[in-house]
Design an enzyme around this catalytic site. Structure first.
Site, PDB file in Angstrom:
ATOM      1  N   ALA A   7       4.081  -6.771   4.511  1.00 23.21           N
ATOM      2  CA  ALA A   7       4.360  -6.249   3.174  1.00 23.21           C
ATOM      3  C   ALA A   7       3.542  -5.012   2.830  1.00 23.21           C
ATOM      4  O   ALA A   7       2.375  -4.906   3.201  1.00 23.21           O
ATOM      5  CB  ALA A   7       4.078  -7.333   2.137  1.00 23.21           C
ATOM      6  N   CYS A   8       4.192  -4.110   2.106  1.00 27.48           N
ATOM      7  CA  CYS A   8       3.491  -2.975   1.495  1.00 27.48           C
ATOM      8  C   CYS A   8       4.040  -2.805   0.090  1.00 27.48           C
ATOM      9  O   CYS A   8       4.896  -3.574  -0.343  1.00 27.48           O
ATOM     10  CB  CYS A   8       3.629  -1.693   2.329  1.00 27.48           C
ATOM     11  SG  CYS A   8       5.239  -0.919   2.314  1.00 27.48           S
ATOM     12  N   GLY A   9       3.556  -1.832  -0.620  1.00 23.79           N
ATOM     13  CA  GLY A   9       3.957  -1.643  -2.010  1.00 23.79           C
ATOM     14  C   GLY A   9       5.453  -1.509  -2.197  1.00 23.79           C
ATOM     15  O   GLY A   9       6.048  -2.161  -3.042  1.00 23.79           O
ATOM     16  N   THR A  56      -0.380  -4.258   3.766  1.00 23.02           N
ATOM     17  CA  THR A  56      -1.060  -2.961   3.789  1.00 23.02           C
ATOM     18  C   THR A  56      -1.611  -2.604   2.414  1.00 23.02           C
ATOM     19  O   THR A  56      -2.183  -1.543   2.245  1.00 23.02           O
ATOM     20  CB  THR A  56      -0.108  -1.839   4.241  1.00 23.02           C
ATOM     21  OG1 THR A  56       0.943  -1.718   3.288  1.00 23.02           O
ATOM     22  CG2 THR A  56       0.451  -2.118   5.614  1.00 23.02           C
TER      23      THR A  56
END
Length: 91
Positions: A7-9, A56
């Site tokens: 996962a990231c933003g 991240t």
């Protein structure tokens, strides 16, 4: 088979880099896993059938499953230590 949430933003840029790295790492170490790229906002709804979160970005909450922060893959610093941490969680 294990399931890993990467996962990231926004679920696009940095998670793509990390997703590829994690997929290769798991293949090289003989760990069968599905690696799913997503937004950090989706993790809470997806965690019940996953084994590990690789993020991240800073985690907005605590989850029911283990989570690791993968900024080492973005910065290039301490990548081997992060590799080992992910492997240890999935074995």
């Amino acid at each position: 088979m294990k399931k890993v949430l990467v996962a990231c933003g926004a679920g696009i840029a940095t998670s793509t880099v990390v997703c590829n790295r994690v997929e290769n790492l798991l293949k090289e170490n003989g760990i069968e896993a599905e690696v799913i790229q997503c937004k950090i906002a989706e993790v809470a709804n997806r965690q019940d059938d996953a084994d590990l979160i690789v993020s991240t970005t800073i985690l907005p909450t605590q989850y029911k499953i283990p989570a690791v922060i993968a900024t080492a893959y973005i910065t290039g610093i301490n990548m081997e230590a992060l590799d080992q941490k992910i492997i240890d969680h999935l074995k």
